[in-house]
Design an enzyme around this catalytic site. Structure first.
Site, short mmCIF file in Angstrom:
data_model
loop_
_atom_site.label_atom_id
_atom_site.label_comp_id
_atom_site.label_asym_id
_atom_site.label_seq_id
_atom_site.Cartn_x
_atom_site.Cartn_y
_atom_site.Cartn_z
N THR A 42 -63.52 -24.91 1.74
CA THR A 42 -64.43 -24.50 2.11
C THR A 42 -63.98 -24.58 3.71
OG1 THR A 42 -66.12 -23.79 0.95
CG2 THR A 42 -66.60 -23.64 3.33
N PHE B 21 -65.71 -25.04 7.43
CA PHE B 21 -66.69 -25.44 8.49
C PHE B 21 -65.63 -26.06 10.01
CE2 PHE B 21 -67.80 -27.03 4.56
CZ PHE B 21 -68.68 -26.51 3.51
#
Length: 274
Positions: free
Chosen positions: A171, A173
């Site tokens: 992921t 961010f």
């Protein structure tokens, strides 16, 4: 220094915040919009929000808010591997029901079928909420799928490690702020993220926009369309590009303007690997 993050405590965003800002005062918010607004209202010095997952794709709430409603830039990017852990109040606990977010359930489905075929599955709003719920009911035959930071946060025992089916799960961010933070993490590269709005009367507008970068040898790492929210069929385009030679990027942006292609800089940042 205070840093806002998408909560609750024990979430993957919380884990990224802990590793990037270990000495900061971390403040949890219920949703992405609240995190961004907290930064806009100067409640926090930095804000950390998810922007893309390698399996699930872009986080539209993040991109749409930054394009339509905010004048904020990402000043750093954190890339974190997503590892799912099965946890319970005790290692010897019989497991009859497993709680987690739908994505985590999907990622651990094969392990659950193999080791807990009789267990009931219950969906929750987040992996961290599932872990907290298990901690609040330690005498029940429950387990949760959540990140390891959730086990530490809520005093749970990890009974199976890295149960996700796809190992290459990451992921991205974004760190929103007024200046680039000094992070003690490995730097991978530097990127610029743009939102392009194309003129209606320019034939081949998207091709011309992309060629501005192509002929200069600027590598694009992502292109995605999102609705402009004006009329059906009108879009803006999100483009991530390798910053490389900064002068070339500057010249490319100048050419976009000369072509009548509007752009908004969503981020200008170094990429850090957790």
């Amino acid at each position: 220094m205070s840093v806002g993050f998408l909560g609750p405590s024990g979430s993957f965003t919380h884990s990224a915040a802990l590793k990037a800002f270990p000495q900061a005062d971390l403040v949890s918010f219920a949703n992405i919009t609240d995190v961004i607004k907290a930064y806009e209202n100067k409640q926090v010095d930095f804000a950390i929000i998810p922007v893309e997952n390698s399996i699930e794709g872009s986080v539209h709430e993040t991109l749409d808010y930054l394009f339509h409603q905010a004048e904020i830039r990402a000043v750093a990017e954190l890339v974190q591997p997503i590892k799912q852990q099965l946890m319970a109040a005790a290692s010897d606990r019989k497991i009859e029901k497993i709680f987690s977010h739908p994505q985590a359930i999907a990622q651990g489905k094969q392990y659950i079928r193999q080791h807990y075929p009789q267990a009931f599955i219950e969906m929750t709003a987040s992996t961290a909420y599932a872990a907290r719920f298990i901690a609040e009911h330690p005498d029940r035959p429950y387990a949760a799928i959540a990140p390891s930071v959730a086990a530490q946060e809520y005093g749970l025992t990890i009974i199976a490690q890295d149960i996700q089916e796809i190992d290459e799960n990451f992921t991205r961010f974004w760190v929103l702020g007024h200046q680039q933070p000094q992070l003690r993490l490995e730097t991978q590269t530097s990127k610029v993220s743009l939102a392009l709005t194309l003129p209606d009367n320019l034939p081949g507008a998207l091709y011309k926009a992309l060629s501005v970068f192509a002929w200069r040898g600027i590598d694009l790492t992502k292109i995605e369309s999102r609705p402009l929210k004006t009329v059906l069929g009108e879009y803006f385009f999100i483009v991530d590009l390798d910053k490389g030679a900064e002068d070339l990027v500057t010249f490319a942006l100048e050419e976009l303007t000369s072509l009548g292609i509007s752009y908004k800089v969503l981020g200008d940042y170094a990429v850090y690997v957790i």
